[in-house]
Design a protein around this motif. Structure first.
Motif, PDB file in Angstrom:
ATOM      1  N   ASP A 178       0.892  -1.180  -0.568  1.00 13.62           N
ATOM      2  CA  ASP A 178       0.085  -0.080  -0.411  1.00 13.62           C
ATOM      3  C   ASP A 178       0.450   0.951  -0.685  1.00 13.62           C
ATOM      4  N   ASN A 179       0.280   2.892  -0.146  1.00 12.83           N
ATOM      5  CA  ASN A 179       1.165   3.296  -0.302  1.00 12.83           C
ATOM      6  C   ASN A 179       1.572   3.776   1.222  1.00 12.83           C
ATOM      7  N   ALA A 180       1.544   3.644   2.645  1.00  8.94           N
ATOM      8  CA  ALA A 180       2.398   3.811   3.340  1.00  8.94           C
ATOM      9  C   ALA A 180       3.278   2.938   3.300  1.00  8.94           C
ATOM     10  N   SER A 181       3.828   1.173   2.269  1.00  9.20           N
ATOM     11  CA  SER A 181       4.365   0.850   2.845  1.00  9.20           C
ATOM     12  C   SER A 181       5.334   1.245   2.268  1.00  9.20           C
ATOM     13  N   LEU A 182       5.575   1.389   0.885  1.00 10.48           N
ATOM     14  CA  LEU A 182       5.749   2.113  -0.257  1.00 10.48           C
ATOM     15  C   LEU A 182       6.853   3.148   0.420  1.00 10.48           C
ATOM     16  N   PHE A 183       6.144   4.766   0.904  1.00 13.08           N
ATOM     17  CA  PHE A 183       6.882   5.944   1.177  1.00 13.08           C
ATOM     18  C   PHE A 183       8.148   5.418   2.590  1.00 13.08           C
ATOM     19  N   LYS A 184       7.291   4.467   3.067  1.00 14.94           N
ATOM     20  CA  LYS A 184       8.375   3.654   4.273  1.00 14.94           C
ATOM     21  C   LYS A 184       9.696   2.593   4.453  1.00 14.94           C
ATOM     22  N   LEU A 185       9.686   3.117   2.943  1.00 19.07           N
ATOM     23  CA  LEU A 185      11.412   2.199   2.491  1.00 19.07           C
ATOM     24  C   LEU A 185      12.246   3.266   1.895  1.00 19.07           C
ATOM     25  N   SER A 186      11.367   4.454   2.042  1.00 19.77           N
ATOM     26  CA  SER A 186      12.468   5.726   1.769  1.00 19.77           C
ATOM     27  C   SER A 186      13.225   6.332   3.237  1.00 19.77           C
ATOM     28  N   CYS A 187      14.258   6.559   2.915  1.00 23.18           N
ATOM     29  CA  CYS A 187      14.588   7.508   4.365  1.00 23.18           C
ATOM     30  C   CYS A 187      14.876   8.914   4.349  1.00 23.18           C
ATOM     31  N   GLU A 188      14.291   9.684   2.765  1.00 19.24           N
ATOM     32  CA  GLU A 188      14.272  10.798   2.431  1.00 19.24           C
ATOM     33  C   GLU A 188      13.054  11.131   3.877  1.00 19.24           C
ATOM     34  N   SER A 189      12.520  12.409   3.713  1.00 18.02           N
ATOM     35  CA  SER A 189      11.580  13.460   4.297  1.00 18.02           C
ATOM     36  C   SER A 189      10.565  13.011   3.807  1.00 18.02           C
ATOM     37  N   VAL A 190       9.561  12.172   4.594  1.00 19.95           N
ATOM     38  CA  VAL A 190       8.336  11.705   3.931  1.00 19.95           C
ATOM     39  C   VAL A 190       7.544  12.994   4.602  1.00 19.95           C
ATOM     40  N   LEU A 191       7.623  14.509   4.479  1.00 15.05           N
ATOM     41  CA  LEU A 191       6.527  15.210   5.259  1.00 15.05           C
ATOM     42  C   LEU A 191       5.563  15.835   3.939  1.00 15.05           C
ATOM     43  N   VAL A 192       5.653  15.924   2.699  1.00 15.85           N
ATOM     44  CA  VAL A 192       5.446  16.335   1.641  1.00 15.85           C
ATOM     45  C   VAL A 192       3.752  14.558   1.570  1.00 15.85           C
TER      46      VAL A 192
END
Length: 306
Positions: A178-192
């Motif tokens: 799901d979308n949360a799973s995708l952005f949790k793969l990153s170490c960048e800021s996910v504020l946006v």
């Protein structure tokens, strides 16, 4: 991870013990077959039965198609992985993105379709004299296209914001992507991502809840002021059906949002996320199907022959 391509992710999948693999597989398979048969069968019946070529039933075809689509996005993948050990449940990044996009599209379309169905009920009960003139074939097409297009655009931006991020992790701690799973793969800021995700949730849930609430308050006022028992009875039947479908869908989604606030209940949240793609699709066809007299008659004929 040494021998695995960086484009492969490890998917947690359905957490079941080896002893429970067969029962879990059989149960999920039976549920999936039931969802597909009931929803596809209902669409075919509405399409072929001329007496059911009414706006309410034609709009409901959107829901049945979306339910079959949502179940297909999640359940077959769970079935294919259930007998694999957790360390072998790989999925390509592209497939993960596609599954995440489709999963959110199903959830979003459920809301937008129920909103246009609420509008149909509002017009039928609150403005019956102009109903036929307004709910034309062109209007039905426009409402259906709008429901799918709005959901498509909202989800495209949602998932697109996650795809733009670089990846430093490769494990999906969820039964499916799901979308949360995708952005949790990153170490960048996910504020946006978090800001848009919150706005997306507020707009979608707020719009659907607000429109359905206002619609049914208006319908209730019309029924209370009317002395026509036949009209009130029909309104109660169709609105109760639509409201039951909406409550099942809304509660299923709300449970996931609430459980996100409790990290200790992550396993419960994961189970609830699967239920979102299983319970509403299985229940919607039953609830609406039993309301349609033609469906009840065909079921009665089927059982009487047996």
């Amino acid at each position: 991870m040494n021998n695995v391509s960086v484009d492969l992710l490890l998917l947690e999948g359905l957490k079941v013990s080896p002893a429970s693999s067969v029962p879990a597989f059989v149960l999920l398979l039976l549920i999936y077959v039931f969802i597909m048969v009931s929803n596809v069968g209902l669409v075919l019946l509405i399409s072929t039965e001329r007496s059911l070529h009414q706006p309410m039933y034609l709009l409901f075809c959107n829901m049945s198609i979306n339910d079959a689509f949502g179940a297909t996005v999640v359940i077959p993948r769970l079935l294919s992985d259930v007998f694999l050990p957790g360390s072998d449940r790989y999925i390509s990044y592209v497939d993960c993105v596609v599954q995440a996009f489709c999963a959110h599209l199903h959830a979003s379309t459920s809301h937008t379709v129920l909103m246009i169905m609420a509008f149909d009920r509002y017009m039928a009960i609150c403005d019956p004299l102009h109903y036929a003139a307004i709910m034309t074939n062109k209007m039905l097409v426009n409402l259906s296209v709008s429901a799918w297009t709005v959901a498509l655009l909202l989800v495209a931006v949602l998932v697109g914001l996650s795809v733009r991020l670089s990846r430093c992790r490769w494990i999906i701690f969820n039964p499916f992507c799901d979308n949360a799973s995708l952005f949790k793969l990153s170490c960048e800021s996910v504020l946006v991502n978090n800001i848009y995700g919150l706005g997306y949730t507020v707009v979608l849930l707020g719009s659907s809840l607000g429109s359905v609430t206002l619609t049914y308050l208006r319908i209730a006022m019309v029924c209370l002021s009317s002395r026509n028992k036949v009209l009130n009875g029909r309104a109660l039947q169709t609105c109760a059906t639509h409201l039951a479908v909406y409550i099942i869908m809304f509660v299923s989604g709300a449970v996931i949002i609430v459980l996100h606030r409790f990290p200790d209940l992550s396993d419960h949240r994961k189970l609830a996320s699967i239920m979102l793609h299983v319970v509403p699709p299985a229940m919607n066809a039953v609830i609406y199907g039993l309301q349609i007299k033609t469906v009840r008659e065909k079921i009665s004929i089927l059982f009487s022959r047996k």
